[in-house]
Design a protein around this motif. Structure first.
Motif, short mmCIF file in Angstrom:
data_model
loop_
_atom_site.label_atom_id
_atom_site.label_comp_id
_atom_site.label_asym_id
_atom_site.label_seq_id
_atom_site.Cartn_x
_atom_site.Cartn_y
_atom_site.Cartn_z
N PRO A 97 0.81 -1.22 0.00
CA PRO A 97 0.00 0.00 0.00
C PRO A 97 0.84 1.27 0.00
O PRO A 97 0.36 2.32 -0.43
CB PRO A 97 -0.82 -0.12 1.29
N HIS A 150 -3.84 -1.06 3.90
CA HIS A 150 -4.54 -1.90 2.92
C HIS A 150 -6.02 -1.53 2.86
O HIS A 150 -6.61 -1.42 1.77
CB HIS A 150 -4.39 -3.38 3.27
N PRO A 188 -3.22 -9.00 -1.75
CA PRO A 188 -3.66 -8.02 -0.75
C PRO A 188 -3.39 -8.43 0.68
O PRO A 188 -3.43 -7.59 1.58
CB PRO A 188 -5.17 -7.93 -1.01
#
Length: 253
Positions: free
Chosen positions: A98, A155, A175
């Motif tokens: 991120p 995230h 992710p």
């Protein structure tokens, strides 16, 4: 079968969500995608493969950040690399890290940026960002500094910023990398509630075993496509065989 390989010069289906035919891409003299062909129009598509298989590069091709050298790459009946304005409305991308995605000092600024890129004025963009924060139960994050957020919180911020732009499809590039189990489960819950389509890229079968279809990449090529029960056992067998090999270079992919 909804996900399948394509024969050369096959006509593009009018309802194709993702359509790749004979896609080739080289970066810095290395072949990353090698005559890759498949199509998919499922709600939840998992893309699996070991490190170096071309997964992250594929995510950038599908989102329009990277143009292919040859072949056809279509998402929602547009070319994301050449039709960037339409692509921004159609697809959102969550980077694996991120910190590579977040560029503004506060949460509200980060969320407003994408909406402004879509053409919303500042007041409307701010209100939409506030509404999304409330929807996720994070209204108190509005003025928080992004640098103070944990990895899992970052995230989630990236996810909220993408959701605020109301894309029809979100691409997730690993992710859950670096997240602990509670944070991973929380993020998974948010993803499961997303009403649009998801393309989840992972090397871990457990992340995508509940998805509708799986595409397995190996060295930039399609190794197999089908249901999780069809693809994942073969993937695990292949990975375990590599793990039993004495040549550690095989693991680098």
């Amino acid at each position: 079968m909804t996900v399948n390989s394509l024969s050369k010069n096959q006509d593009l289906p009018s309802n194709a969500g993702i359509y790749l035919e004979d896609v080739c891409l080289n970066l810095q003299g290395k072949t990353i995608l090698n005559h890759l062909s498949f199509q998919s129009n499922v709600a939840r598509l998992g893309i699996i493969g070991r490190n170096g298989s071309g997964k992250s590069t594929l995510s950038r091709v599908l989102s329009g950040l990277v143009a292919v050298d040859s072949g056809t790459a279509i998402l929602s009946n547009i070319n994301p690399a050449t039709q960037r304005k339409q692509a921004i409305k159609e697809v959102g991308l969550l980077f694996q890290n991120p910190d590579h995605q977040i560029i503004f000092p506060t949460v509200i600024e980060e969320m407003v940026f994408g909406l402004r890129q879509l053409g919303h004025n500042k007041a409307d963009a701010t209100q939409q960002a506030i509404d999304i924060l409330a929807q996720f139960g994070k209204s108190h994050w509005q003025h928080a500094h992004t640098s103070a957020l944990s990895q899992g919180q970052k995230h989630l911020l990236c996810l909220m910023a993408v959701v605020a732009m109301r894309p029809k499809l979100i691409i997730l590039d690993e992710p859950f990398a670096g997240l602990d189990i509670p944070t991973k489960k929380q993020l998974q819950r948010y993803l499961d509630g997303f009403p649009g389509k998801l393309v989840h890229i992972s090397h871990d079968p457990s992340d995508i075993e509940h998805y509708d279809q799986i595409v397995w990449l190996e060295a930039g090529q399609l190794a197999q496509a089908g249901s999780p029960s069809e693809v994942l056992p073969h993937y695990l067998t292949a990975m375990n065989t590599l793990g039993d090999s004495d040549d550690i270079s095989d693991l680098a992919g």
